[in-house]
Design a protein around this motif. Structure first.
Motif, PDB file in Angstrom:
ATOM      1  N   ALA A 137     -13.889   6.331  30.665  1.00  0.00           N
ATOM      2  CA  ALA A 137     -12.859   7.182  30.764  1.00  0.00           C
ATOM      3  C   ALA A 137     -11.774   6.223  31.772  1.00  0.00           C
ATOM      4  CB  ALA A 137     -13.209   8.478  31.570  1.00  0.00           C
ATOM      5  N   GLN A 138     -12.241   5.578  32.777  1.00  0.00           N
ATOM      6  CA  GLN A 138     -10.935   4.782  33.242  1.00  0.00           C
ATOM      7  C   GLN A 138     -10.437   3.809  32.489  1.00  0.00           C
ATOM      8  OE1 GLN A 138     -12.759   2.992  36.794  1.00  0.00           O
ATOM      9  NE2 GLN A 138     -10.630   2.430  37.605  1.00  0.00           N
ATOM     10  N   GLU A 139     -11.155   2.821  31.685  1.00  0.00           N
ATOM     11  CA  GLU A 139     -10.674   1.623  30.951  1.00  0.00           C
ATOM     12  C   GLU A 139      -9.770   2.449  29.835  1.00  0.00           C
ATOM     13  OE1 GLU A 139     -10.687  -1.462  31.656  1.00  0.00           O
ATOM     14  OE2 GLU A 139     -11.777  -0.928  33.357  1.00  0.00           O
ATOM     15  N   TYR A 140      -9.949   3.503  29.353  1.00  0.00           N
ATOM     16  CA  TYR A 140      -9.385   3.839  27.952  1.00  0.00           C
ATOM     17  C   TYR A 140      -8.641   5.366  28.481  1.00  0.00           C
ATOM     18  CZ  TYR A 140     -11.971   0.416  25.547  1.00  0.00           C
ATOM     19  OH  TYR A 140     -12.328  -0.553  25.190  1.00  0.00           O
ATOM     20  N   GLU A 141      -8.377   5.343  29.620  1.00  0.00           N
ATOM     21  CA  GLU A 141      -7.519   6.408  29.970  1.00  0.00           C
ATOM     22  C   GLU A 141      -6.244   6.692  29.370  1.00  0.00           C
ATOM     23  OE1 GLU A 141      -5.801   8.333  34.145  1.00  0.00           O
ATOM     24  OE2 GLU A 141      -6.158   6.227  34.109  1.00  0.00           O
TER      25      GLU A 141
ATOM     26  N   LEU B 137      -7.000   8.299  25.616  1.00  0.00           N
ATOM     27  CA  LEU B 137      -7.542   9.444  25.772  1.00  0.00           C
ATOM     28  C   LEU B 137      -6.562  10.643  26.258  1.00  0.00           C
ATOM     29  CD1 LEU B 137     -10.814   8.850  28.006  1.00  0.00           C
ATOM     30  CD2 LEU B 137     -10.955   9.361  25.717  1.00  0.00           C
ATOM     31  N   ASN B 138      -5.748  10.240  27.115  1.00  0.00           N
ATOM     32  CA  ASN B 138      -4.635  11.113  27.505  1.00  0.00           C
ATOM     33  C   ASN B 138      -3.601  11.420  26.385  1.00  0.00           C
ATOM     34  OD1 ASN B 138      -5.751  11.708  29.887  1.00  0.00           O
ATOM     35  ND2 ASN B 138      -4.490  10.197  31.155  1.00  0.00           N
TER      36      ASN B 138
ATOM     37  N   ARG C  25      -5.230  13.865  24.280  1.00  0.00           N
ATOM     38  CA  ARG C  25      -5.326  15.174  24.822  1.00  0.00           C
ATOM     39  C   ARG C  25      -3.822  15.720  24.508  1.00  0.00           C
ATOM     40  NH1 ARG C  25      -8.808  13.053  29.674  1.00  0.00           N
ATOM     41  NH2 ARG C  25     -10.730  13.235  28.776  1.00  0.00           N
TER      42      ARG C  25
END
Length: 168
Positions: A141-145, A148-149, A152
């Motif tokens: 989740a941190q590396e591909y933030e 992902l955001n 979203r």
């Protein structure tokens, strides 16, 4: 034959497990709640038809699949670590009753501890595996933030009604 509305088997097991763990640890142990699901009529997913696998198939084509895999690994490792730790305590208690062949004072307890220590280390490593599974998803989740955001933001953009000025 009369039936009583006493505690269920799951409640009795949870109570016994909590008492055993509390007495084995010798200190403060928070209460343990055990939930037993008996869903035999439930359909089995394609990834779990083998029966021996505790994890879903390692298909990582979406963030949800990565999250589900890491969460299933974490849950399985936590469950197994509890079972292995309890097995280690039971093994230590059983082996502690075997008399020492040399008749040493406390020799049977020392021998039992040496043997059960390996099983306790296995329980510790399973608990570490659960932590690492959770850390894996957190790192993802941190590396591909950014990705992902971005997804979203696109997915949550609501369709707002537009004003039609032509209809008056």
């Amino acid at each position: 034959m009369t039936t009583t509305n006493g505690p269920s088997k799951a409640d009795k097991f949870a109570s016994a497990a909590g008492s055993f763990v509390g007495s084995a640890a010798g200190g403060f142990v928070p209460p343990i709640n055990v939930t037993v699901n008996n869903n035999k009529a439930k359909a089995v997913p394609a990834a779990r038809q083998h029966g021996e696998s505790l994890l879903p198939a390692p298909e990582f084509s979406s963030p949800a699949q990565i999250r589900n895999y890491c969460n299933a690994l974490r849950a399985s490792a936590v469950m197994l670590s509890f079972e292995v730790a309890m097995g280690a305590e039971i093994l230590k208690a059983v082996l502690g009753t075997v008399p020492d062949p040399e008749g040493r004072m406390g020799g049977s307890k020392i021998r039992a501890f040496k043997v059960s220590r390996k099983l306790q280390r296995a329980a510790d490593e399973l608990r570490n595996a659960a932590k690492l599974a959770a850390a894996t998803y957190a790192a993802f989740a941190q590396e591909y933030e950014g990705e992902l955001n971005a997804h979203r933001a696109r997915a949550r953009r609501p369709q707002q009604p537009r004003m039609s000025w032509g209809q008056q």
